[in-house]
Scaffold this motif. Structure first.
Motif, mmCIF file in Angstrom:
data_model
loop_
_atom_site.group_PDB
_atom_site.id
_atom_site.type_symbol
_atom_site.label_atom_id
_atom_site.label_comp_id
_atom_site.label_asym_id
_atom_site.label_seq_id
_atom_site.Cartn_x
_atom_site.Cartn_y
_atom_site.Cartn_z
ATOM 1 N N ASN A 84 0.857 -1.183 0.000
ATOM 2 C CA ASN A 84 0.000 0.000 0.000
ATOM 3 C C ASN A 84 0.894 1.234 0.000
ATOM 4 O OD1 ASN A 84 -1.751 2.078 0.607
ATOM 5 N ND2 ASN A 84 -2.424 1.279 2.560
ATOM 6 N N ASP A 183 -1.577 2.340 -4.027
ATOM 7 C CA ASP A 183 -2.050 1.194 -3.248
ATOM 8 C C ASP A 183 -2.627 0.152 -4.214
ATOM 9 O OD1 ASP A 183 -3.229 -0.541 -1.489
ATOM 10 O OD2 ASP A 183 -4.682 0.898 -0.685
ATOM 11 N N HIS A 346 -5.463 5.367 -9.292
ATOM 12 C CA HIS A 346 -4.788 6.643 -9.104
ATOM 13 C C HIS A 346 -3.923 6.896 -10.326
ATOM 14 C CE1 HIS A 346 -6.086 7.093 -4.989
ATOM 15 N NE2 HIS A 346 -5.448 6.031 -4.565
ATOM 16 N N HIS A 373 3.670 8.086 -1.801
ATOM 17 C CA HIS A 373 3.158 7.916 -0.447
ATOM 18 C C HIS A 373 4.199 7.446 0.571
ATOM 19 C CE1 HIS A 373 -1.046 6.991 1.378
ATOM 20 N NE2 HIS A 373 -0.288 7.643 2.220
ATOM 21 N N ASN A 418 -2.128 11.335 -6.262
ATOM 22 C CA ASN A 418 -2.634 10.947 -4.954
ATOM 23 C C ASN A 418 -1.490 10.868 -3.963
ATOM 24 O OD1 ASN A 418 -4.849 9.894 -3.269
ATOM 25 N ND2 ASN A 418 -3.599 8.031 -3.207
ATOM 26 N N GLU A 419 -1.757 11.269 -2.746
ATOM 27 C CA GLU A 419 -0.859 11.028 -1.602
ATOM 28 C C GLU A 419 0.617 11.204 -1.953
ATOM 29 O OE1 GLU A 419 -1.540 10.817 1.411
ATOM 30 O OE2 GLU A 419 -3.511 9.919 1.729
ATOM 31 N N MET A 459 -10.014 13.183 2.377
ATOM 32 C CA MET A 459 -10.334 11.753 2.383
ATOM 33 C C MET A 459 -10.665 11.284 3.798
ATOM 34 S SD MET A 459 -6.665 9.943 1.464
ATOM 35 C CE MET A 459 -6.453 10.506 -0.206
ATOM 36 N N TYR A 460 -11.671 10.439 3.876
ATOM 37 C CA TYR A 460 -12.096 9.785 5.125
ATOM 38 C C TYR A 460 -12.381 10.739 6.275
ATOM 39 C CZ TYR A 460 -10.136 6.195 2.236
ATOM 40 O OH TYR A 460 -9.863 5.410 1.167
ATOM 41 N N GLU A 497 -12.058 10.497 -1.296
ATOM 42 C CA GLU A 497 -12.206 9.123 -0.814
ATOM 43 C C GLU A 497 -13.023 9.187 0.468
ATOM 44 O OE1 GLU A 497 -8.377 7.094 -0.406
ATOM 45 O OE2 GLU A 497 -7.689 8.020 -2.262
ATOM 46 N N HIS A 500 -14.737 3.564 3.338
ATOM 47 C CA HIS A 500 -13.806 2.506 2.954
ATOM 48 C C HIS A 500 -14.544 1.165 2.896
ATOM 49 C CE1 HIS A 500 -9.952 0.205 3.463
ATOM 50 N NE2 HIS A 500 -9.565 1.179 2.664
ATOM 51 N N TRP A 528 -14.264 4.690 -1.484
ATOM 52 C CA TRP A 528 -13.063 3.880 -1.686
ATOM 53 C C TRP A 528 -13.439 2.436 -1.436
ATOM 54 C CZ3 TRP A 528 -8.663 4.882 -4.040
ATOM 55 C CH2 TRP A 528 -7.751 3.820 -4.087
ATOM 56 N N TYR A 561 -5.255 -5.546 2.553
ATOM 57 C CA TYR A 561 -5.724 -4.158 2.483
ATOM 58 C C TYR A 561 -6.174 -3.715 1.088
ATOM 59 C CZ TYR A 561 -6.268 0.140 5.090
ATOM 60 O OH TYR A 561 -6.796 1.214 5.754
ATOM 61 N N ASP A 564 -10.807 -4.135 -0.804
ATOM 62 C CA ASP A 564 -11.631 -3.111 -0.157
ATOM 63 C C ASP A 564 -12.635 -2.496 -1.132
ATOM 64 O OD1 ASP A 564 -9.752 -1.836 -1.655
ATOM 65 O OD2 ASP A 564 -8.892 -0.657 -0.040
ATOM 66 N N CYS A 961 -10.259 2.247 7.464
ATOM 67 C CA CYS A 961 -9.637 3.492 7.003
ATOM 68 C C CYS A 961 -10.699 4.576 7.103
ATOM 69 C CB CYS A 961 -9.157 3.346 5.563
ATOM 70 S SG CYS A 961 -8.182 4.751 5.014
HETATM 71 C C1 IPT Z 1 -5.769 6.249 1.012
HETATM 72 C C2 IPT Z 1 -5.200 6.123 -0.370
HETATM 73 O O1 IPT Z 1 -5.329 7.326 -1.080
HETATM 74 C C3 IPT Z 1 -5.816 5.041 -1.170
HETATM 75 O O2 IPT Z 1 -5.024 4.794 -2.298
HETATM 76 C C4 IPT Z 1 -5.964 3.788 -0.359
HETATM 77 O O3 IPT Z 1 -4.708 3.332 0.003
HETATM 78 C C5 IPT Z 1 -6.745 4.091 0.875
HETATM 79 O O4 IPT Z 1 -6.090 5.058 1.619
HETATM 80 C C6 IPT Z 1 -6.865 2.884 1.767
HETATM 81 O O5 IPT Z 1 -7.385 1.783 1.137
HETATM 82 S S1 IPT Z 1 -4.510 6.992 1.980
HETATM 83 C C7 IPT Z 1 -4.824 6.710 3.676
HETATM 84 C C8 IPT Z 1 -3.591 7.078 4.456
HETATM 85 C C9 IPT Z 1 -5.964 7.510 4.165
#
Ligand code: IPT
Length: 983
Positions: A84, A183, A346, A373, A418-419, A459-460, A497, A500, A528, A561, A564, A961
């Motif tokens: 990842n 990832d 991505h 990342h 991304n990231e 994200m999240y 994102e 999850h 995601w 991981y 998902d 996540c």
């Molecule tokens: C986030 C990533 O952008 C995505 O590619 C994927 O890895 C996802 O997490 C988890 O499945 S980054 C995370 C540190 C919030």
């Protein structure tokens, strides 16, 4: 000479990037079988001159064959590797280890000067991971990186009439790998097509065509920028356009009085032919304006709400190799689940995906192939997204992305990547893009301060964070100070994102959607992610399974991981996808009381004329009346009230179900496809008068049941049974087990992510610590009466002082054998429970039966994922009741059971007073047996069939996540009871 440690993007011999165009110029595919050999390590660059395999007379008799396009790791050479965030090689930029799998590819092709007489011949690569060096007839043509990007070379001067030899050496790792830390599986190879492209003299090297439409007047502008020969003619027969320019100075945007808008819901495309005397290019142009106005993102003048998914290219057999039918199937499945947006996570997908998105209708956020990342773990020291040494490589990626995909109506936003932290190179990419194409806003989540992007993206986030960005600010805006925070809050907000979808989950989709409804600044987001990345594999004994990280013996990997998705690896939609479809219904149907319902049109463009309303009333799950109604004509954003016809009063449990369905078939669904469903209960179940007992004990038999001396059930009619046994355990989901943003490693090799920090451990850590998976039971008393039996059981884990006390009260009455279960917690409980219920053992033979139930369905549901569930009569094979998530875990809970038939077993649940209806679950394995198992084929042999009746289950959340289960969906220890009748 190899370029492994070179942060430059490729050789100067690469041609300027351009659009992937449909042209009548000659094309010759070089896809097919190539000769192939794999070196475990880089063969070295210390030898002067081309490596031996590049020579025209190379002997490939000892080589293998491999299809192009493909990934060699999926064709018996080496293996895929999953990480990842981490790099599977030392963080020593721009260098990579010598142990660098290197694939030599070679093929012979015929070429004659007549292929493109008087013109040039280009060699095109559409995708190679990660660094390719190319020879034609022994001459080095050049090298390139940028795995998911297109590269062309002019090889005309190296070609000979007749047989030509093309040799391509592909290195798995290169400096460019530092830019490709997404990832996903690392999957080296020539995984997209290779071709010869004829470039006629006076042809069109490139065309940039944009359709704009003024939402206020409906007038359009077609802006066509050709590069290449002259004169150029632009024809749009449908719009009466036929315009010829003889020189660049004559180019003007063409105006159209009235043009239809392209939107994701009305994907109207116009055929545009651009030609010179030597070449015609056919484009399909959509007219729409995308603009940021204050904190709103508008498309064709109305708010653009992303109801989208992050889509990786992943196929269990082909990896990232494109297959048109497969992708079309995916996009249609998305549309059938009310998904109208895609973030190309991505990296740029195969260009054909974007043509399909144009046609089927998706708002696309197109992302550059850039992620660094792993530098996160070293506080972004030396981050290529900021280091000037990588400037050219970063800009090259932006340029190649935008040039390739610039002509798609579906692409409404560019994403830098991304990231990748933040830095100068990202800012320069944004600057270059803005210059080149000012018709689309720029996205990049990592620009926390909002210095170079046009939308605020997160994200999240928790619901509280969203509310704080969009409403009253109660907490600092993510990781930034007040000035930047104010700047960010003045922009449209998107969730690039969220939710999850790992394993069983995500929870709270409806809660996120309610914020989208509440806050105009919030423009939706992208779940995601779309699909699990499992790779089809077989055990030694031939059992098929879907492999994830570690299954190929990778020394560094991130386990499960990448499983998902909303869709399983084999394409099976998960219940999470059904939940999303319900939450994203284009029209909502809300019961106002009696026969009245409110209908609200939440679409961007469409009215309601394409939908019809089917309704039905069911008493005890049996249809009593039904009909079809016209929906009121509602513009986007409007609502209206409808009245159902009068139907006779009910005497039993009555539900009315409304379904909005397509009147006619569309490109992605047949006529009758349901886009929205709602239910209302109009009459409760009538209490059944208690009927007098029909008998008492005959030895150890009470009615059809036989009990042992400890009060346990041992036989039901002819069936050997066991139980009931109080149960608090469920096999943890990843959301129970992980804390994606947490810190420490797990003991479970399948789960290499954090399980929370010490203050906020993941739920399953708490549950395991308190022994919920290993309750020990003690029968306190068994009392038989004339027509019944009461068994009291105390259940506690080793070395704990808290537990539950359960009373199972059996009574024979005129209805059958009634079991009332009452569970009460005692002692110092300080954690949630995964479930609270009881388990029965049934003969294994019953697992081959079909279960019929009246209750909720058709799929499993949980407290925070219950929008798709409705009440009705359903049937399914026992083995189809659970979902084959990437790793065994909790699955198959269906609350609100009214009755269940399974072979000779019939049971009815009775709600009364504070006693609710239980949920049920049937499984060949116990929750304990499912726990800690990496793959389904590693489950122990089944010992029977287990029936769980649960008063309640804990919610799902998306903590793998993202946020944990919200308090309102959490199952805290409490007294519960329910009643069932075996008849
Ligand atoms: C986030 C990533 O952008 C995505 O590619 C994927 O890895 C996802 O997490 C988890 O499945 S980054 C995370 C540190 C919030």
């Amino acid at each position: 000479m190899t370029h492994l440690g070179d942060s430059a993007p490729g050789s100067d011999t690469r041609l300027a990037p351009r659009a992937w165009l449909r042209s009548d110029a000659p094309v010759q595919s070089l896809d097919g079988e190539w000769a192939f050999r794999l070196h475990d390590a880089d063969p070295g660059d210390d030898v002067d001159g081309p490596p031996p395999f590049a020579a025209i007379d190379a002997d490939v008799s000892g080589w293998d064959r491999i299809p192009v396009p493909s990934h060699w790791g999926l064709h018996g050479h080496g293996h895929p590797t999953y990480t990842n965030i981490r790099y599977p090689f030392p963080l020593d930029p721009p260098h990579v280890p010598d142990a660098n799998p290197t694939g030599d590819h070679r093929r012979v092709f015929e070429w004659h000067p007549s292929f493109c007489a008087g013109g040039r011949t280009l060699l095109r690569f559409e995708g190679v991971e990660s660094l390719a060096t190319v020879w034609v007839n022994g001459a080095e043509i050049g090298w390139f990186t940028g795995s998911r990007l297109m590269t062309e070379f002019d090889i005309t001067d190296h070609l000979v009439d007749g047989e030509n030899v093309l040799a391509v050496r592909v290195h798995q790792w290169s400096a460019a790998s530092y830019l490709e830390d997404q990832d996903q599986w690392w999957l080296p190879g020539i995984f997209r097509s290779v071709s010869l492209q004829g470039r006629p003299a006076n042809g069109l090297d490139d065309v940039f065509a944009r359709g704009d439409r003024d939402p206020a007047t409906g007038a359009g502008t077609l802006d066509v920028r050709p590069r290449g020969g002259w004169p150029v003619t632009v024809r749009v027969p449908e719009l009466g356009i036929d315009e010829t320019w003889t020189a660049p100075s004559e180019i003007v945007p063409l105006t159209i009085d009235a043009v239809d808008a392209w939107t994701a819901e009305t994907p109207r495309l116009y055929d545009v032919d651009v030609s010179t005397d030597a070449e015609t290019v056919r484009l399909r142009v959509g007219f729409r304006r995308v603009e940021v106005v204050g904190d709103r993102l508008l498309a064709d003048g109305r708010p653009l709400i992303f109801r989208g998914v992050n889509r990786h290219e992943t196929d269990p057999d082909r990896g990232r190799v494109f297959d048109e039918e497969y992708v079309r199937g995916e996009l249609e499945l998305m549309r059938r689940h009310n998904i109208t947006a895609i973030r190309t996570a991505h990296q740029p997908p195969h260009p054909r995906v974007l043509e399909l998105a144009d046609e089927l209708g998706f708002w696309v956020v197109l992302e550059c192939d850039l992620e660094t990342h792993g530098f996160w773990d070293v506080e972004w020291t030396g981050n290529p997204a900021d280091d000037p040494a990588w400037r050219a490589a970063c800009l090259d990626r932006a340029r190649r992305t935008i040039e390739r995909d610039k002509n798609h109506a579906s692409v409404v936003m560019w994403s830098l990547g991304n990231e990748s932290g933040t830095g100068r190179n990202l800012a320069e990419m944004a600057g270059w893009i803005r210059e080149r194409d000012d018709s689309r806003p720029i996205h990049y989540e990592g620009d926390y301060g909002g210095a170079y992007t046009d939308v605020y993206s997160r994200m999240y986030p928790t619901l509280e964070e969203i509310a704080s960005v969009c409403g009253e600010q109660t907490m600092p805006v993510h990781e930034i100070g007040p000035a930047e925070g104010a700047r960010q809050r003045a922009k449209p907000f998107v969730l690039c994102e969220f939710a999850h979808a790992m394993g069983n989950g995500p929870g709270s989709l409806a809660d996120y959607e309610s914020l989208v409804e509440a806050y105009p600044r919030l423009h939706g987001g992208f779940v995601w992610e779309w699909r699990d990345h499992g790779i089809r594999a077989r055990t030694d004994d031939g059992t098929e399974f879907f492999a994830y990280g570690g299954d190929f013996g990778e020394p560094v990997h991130d386990g499960v991981y990448l499983m998902d998705g909303l869709v399983l690896s084999d394409g099976t939609p998960s219940p999470g996808l059904g939940e999303l479809a319900a939450v994203w219904a284009p029209v909502t149907l809300e019961h106002l009381g009696e026969r009245s319902w409110r209908v609200r049109n939440r679409q961007h463009t469409l009215g309601t004329a394409h939908l019809e309303l089917q309704w039905r009333a069911e008493d005890d799950g049996i249809p009593v009346s039904s009909g079809t109604l016209d929906l009121p004509a509602l513009a986007p954003g409007d609502e209206g009230v409808i009245e159902l016809p009068e139907i006779p009063d009910a005497t039993t449990e009555r539900w009315v179900t409304l379904e909005a369905a397509l009147r006619e078939g569309s490109a992605w669904a047949p006529a009758g496809h349901v886009v929205s469903r709602a239910q209302a209960q109009l009459h409760a179940a009538a209490p059944r008068p208690a009927r007098a007992a029909t008998g008492g004990w005959r030895g150890d038999a009470l009615g059809d049941a036989v009990f042992d001396r400890r009060g346990g059930l041992v036989r039901w009619r002819d069936l050997e049974v066991s139980g009931p046994l109080p149960e608090l355990w469920r096999a943890p989901t990843e959301n129970d087990q992980l804390d994606g943003q947490g810190s420490y490693e797990t003991a479970d090799p399948a789960l290499t992510h954090g399980r929370g920090d010490e203050d906020t451990p993941a739920s399953s850590v708490r549950w395991l610590e308190r022994g919920l998976d290993r309750l020990q039971h003690r029968v306190l008393s068994v009392e038989r009466s004339d027509d019944g039996l009461v068994q009291r059981v105390r259940s506690m884990a080793a070395h704990s002082a808290q537990g539950i006390e359960t009373t199972f009260s059996w009574r024979l009455d005129g209805d059958g054998l009634r079991l009332h279960t009452d569970i009460r917690p005692f002692g110092p409980w300080d954690c949630t429970w995964p479930r609270v219920g009881a388990r029965f053992g049934l003969p294994a033979a019953l697992a081959g039966e079909r279960a019929h139930w009246f209750g909720t369905g058709p799929a499993e549901s949980y407290p925070d994922s219950a929008e798709a569930a409705y009440v009705g009569r359903f049937a399914a094979d026992v083995d189809a009741l659970g979902v084959a998530y990437g790793r065994p875990q909790e699955t198959g809970h269906r609350p609100g059971l009214r009755s269940l038939d399974l072979g000779p077993l019939h049971l009815r649940a009775v709600a009364s007073g504070s006693t609710g209806l239980p949920g049920f679950q049937l499984d060949r394995h116990t929750a304990q047996e499912r726990t800690g198992v990496a793959h389904a084929h590693e489950l122990p042999p089944s010992r029977g069939l287990w029936l769980y009746l649960d008063a309640a289950q804990h919610g799902l959340g998306s903590r793998a996540c993202g946020p944990d289960v919200l308090p309102r969906y959490a199952l805290w220890p409490r007294a519960v009871s329910w009643t069932v009748v075996f008849d």
